[in-house]
Design a protein around this motif. Structure first.
Motif, PDB file in Angstrom:
ATOM      1  N   ARG A   4       0.843  -1.189   0.000  1.00  9.08           N
ATOM      2  CA  ARG A   4       0.000   0.000   0.000  1.00  9.08           C
ATOM      3  C   ARG A   4       0.880   1.241   0.000  1.00  9.08           C
ATOM      4  NH1 ARG A   4      -4.179  -2.692  -1.267  1.00  9.08           N
ATOM      5  NH2 ARG A   4      -5.515  -3.571   0.334  1.00  9.08           N
ATOM      6  N   THR A   6       1.334   4.418   1.620  1.00  8.75           N
ATOM      7  CA  THR A   6       0.850   4.903   2.913  1.00  8.75           C
ATOM      8  C   THR A   6       1.322   6.307   3.266  1.00  8.75           C
ATOM      9  OG1 THR A   6       2.671   3.763   4.033  1.00  8.75           O
ATOM     10  CG2 THR A   6       0.557   2.599   3.882  1.00  8.75           C
ATOM     11  N   GLN A  54      -6.834   0.513   0.010  1.00  4.08           N
ATOM     12  CA  GLN A  54      -5.967   1.674  -0.153  1.00  4.08           C
ATOM     13  C   GLN A  54      -6.634   2.870   0.506  1.00  4.08           C
ATOM     14  OE1 GLN A  54      -2.718   2.062  -1.660  1.00  4.08           O
ATOM     15  NE2 GLN A  54      -2.973   3.907  -0.467  1.00  4.08           N
TER      16      GLN A  54
END
Length: 134
Positions: A4, A6, A54
């Motif tokens: 992901r 982030t 996400q």
């Protein structure tokens, strides 16, 4: 397996100043800080949410001793959601942004600005009701 997106980390000379600027731009809050870094975002990250889908990234401003010296290889694009692009550009300039010419030419549909430390970013077309033709 997957990863992901982030955080986006931005090296800067003055993390407090840049975090304050970008908090005003996006309506973010400070999520974490220490002596040399400040993380800002629109939500409090937690492992469960990040693993599930996400989520919006946070911005992390990390102190470095040197200032910016060349054009960014990576930059942020922002889209106004409740005003015109022209009005948003004026708001961002009042917050400390400046206009920048990176060779974009006169017939562009966006404005190039720089944050208080000179990091370029683009203000794209407005997504405000009545402004967006899409």
């Amino acid at each position: 397996m997957t990863s992901r997106f982030t955080e986006l980390s931005i090296d800067c000379y003055n993390p407090e100043r840049l975090a304050a600027f970008w908090c005003e731009v996006f309506g973010f809050t400070v999520l974490d800080r220490d002596e040399d870094t400040i993380e800002i975002g629109s939500w409090e990250p937690n492992v469960e949410d990040v693993r599930a889908r996400q989520m919006p990234v946070t911005l992390v401003f990390a102190r470095v001793p040197e200032g910016k010296t060349v054009k960014n290889r990576l930059h942020l694009d922002v889209s106004p959601i409740d005003t015109s692009t022209k009005d948003e550009v004026q708001r961002l300039i009042a917050l400390g942004a400046g206009r920048v010419d990176v060779g974009q030419g006169p017939d562009r549909g966006w404005e190039v600005l720089a944050d208080p430390e000179g990091n370029e970013f683009c203000v794209l077309r407005s997504l405000a009701p009545g402004e967006f033709e899409g």
